[in-house]
Write an enzyme that holds these catalytic residues in place. Structure first.
Site, mmCIF file in Angstrom:
data_model
loop_
_atom_site.group_PDB
_atom_site.id
_atom_site.type_symbol
_atom_site.label_atom_id
_atom_site.label_comp_id
_atom_site.label_asym_id
_atom_site.label_seq_id
_atom_site.Cartn_x
_atom_site.Cartn_y
_atom_site.Cartn_z
ATOM 1 C CG HIS A 19 -43.150 -26.846 2.592
ATOM 2 N ND1 HIS A 19 -43.573 -27.185 3.856
ATOM 3 C CD2 HIS A 19 -41.792 -26.693 2.696
ATOM 4 C CE1 HIS A 19 -42.532 -27.249 4.681
ATOM 5 N NE2 HIS A 19 -41.453 -26.946 4.011
ATOM 6 C CG ASN A 66 -36.139 -24.432 5.617
ATOM 7 O OD1 ASN A 66 -37.319 -24.749 5.787
ATOM 8 N ND2 ASN A 66 -35.230 -25.287 5.189
ATOM 9 C CG ASP A 91 -46.615 -26.933 5.416
ATOM 10 O OD1 ASP A 91 -46.156 -25.787 5.551
ATOM 11 O OD2 ASP A 91 -45.885 -27.944 5.316
ATOM 12 C CG ASN A 112 -36.234 -26.371 9.362
ATOM 13 O OD1 ASN A 112 -35.939 -26.580 10.537
ATOM 14 N ND2 ASN A 112 -35.894 -27.196 8.389
#
Length: 202
Positions: A19, A66, A91, A112
């Site tokens: 991430h 997010n 990613d 998100n």
């Protein structure tokens, strides 16, 4: 001016997570061009990059993945940068490991961080999609993206991030297709793992 932003999470425990590959891309770019120290700006960490007549702001939002759009939107508003001059590296589950695609606009596909950025800029920013592959089961996605790259993945990861950094000048010139082509040429995606036929039962 362009804004190059990377998506990731700020705490040390997330440093090598899939991430955080957006942060990794920004770090490699900053190292390649000997940028100055990262400074706290726009709810993130930022540094400047100048290549010829082209100026870039490198930005790593510190708002957690997010909510990345808040930092990116703040920077874009401050410099009055059009969304088409904002590139967000992140990613991408829908691309095989090592694949890279530069894309303008489109949906968030459940990401998100991209949703947050769209809420601040609209959809017409550029996405530097770094393929990490999919775990095969949507129930495993969170654990997968919040786990570290394996040692086996490190070779293609290093090659790809170096290729992105080495091609940034083309982004500054607006040569988006050439940027995509050069990154792909410099860092061809690894061959998929070939699996043999299932073993026969006795």
């Amino acid at each position: 001016m362009m804004i190059l932003a990377g998506l990731g999470n700020p705490e040390a425990k997330y440093l090598r997570n899939r991430h955080n590959v957006g942060f990794m891309a920004l770090d490699v770019i900053a190292q390649a061009y000997h940028c100055g120290p990262w400074r706290k700006r726009f709810q993130g960490l930022a540094t400047d990059l100048v290549i010829g007549s082209n100026k870039f702001l490198l930005l790593k939002p510190q708002t957690f993945y997010n909510n990345s759009g808040h930092a990116i939107g703040e920077a874009a508003n401050f410099f009055k940068v059009d969304p088409s001059k904002v590139v967000v590296f992140h990613d991408e589950l829908d691309l095989a490991p090592g694949k890279f695609r530069l894309k303008k606009g489109g949906g968030a596909a459940g990401n998100n961080g991209i949703k947050s950025t769209t809420s601040q800029l609209g959809p017409d920013f550029l996405r530097g999609r770094i393929g990490v592959g999919h775990p095969g089961d949507r129930n495993r996605v969170t654990g997968y993206v919040l786990s570290d790259f394996s040692r086996a993945e490190e070779n293609w990861l290093i090659d790809l991030l170096d290729a992105i950094a080495g091609s940034i000048d083309l982004l500054g010139k607006g040569e988006l297709d050439a940027f995509q082509t050069q990154v792909t040429h410099k860092a061809p995606a690894p061959e998929p793992v070939k699996r043999g036929p299932p073993a026969k039962e006795d």
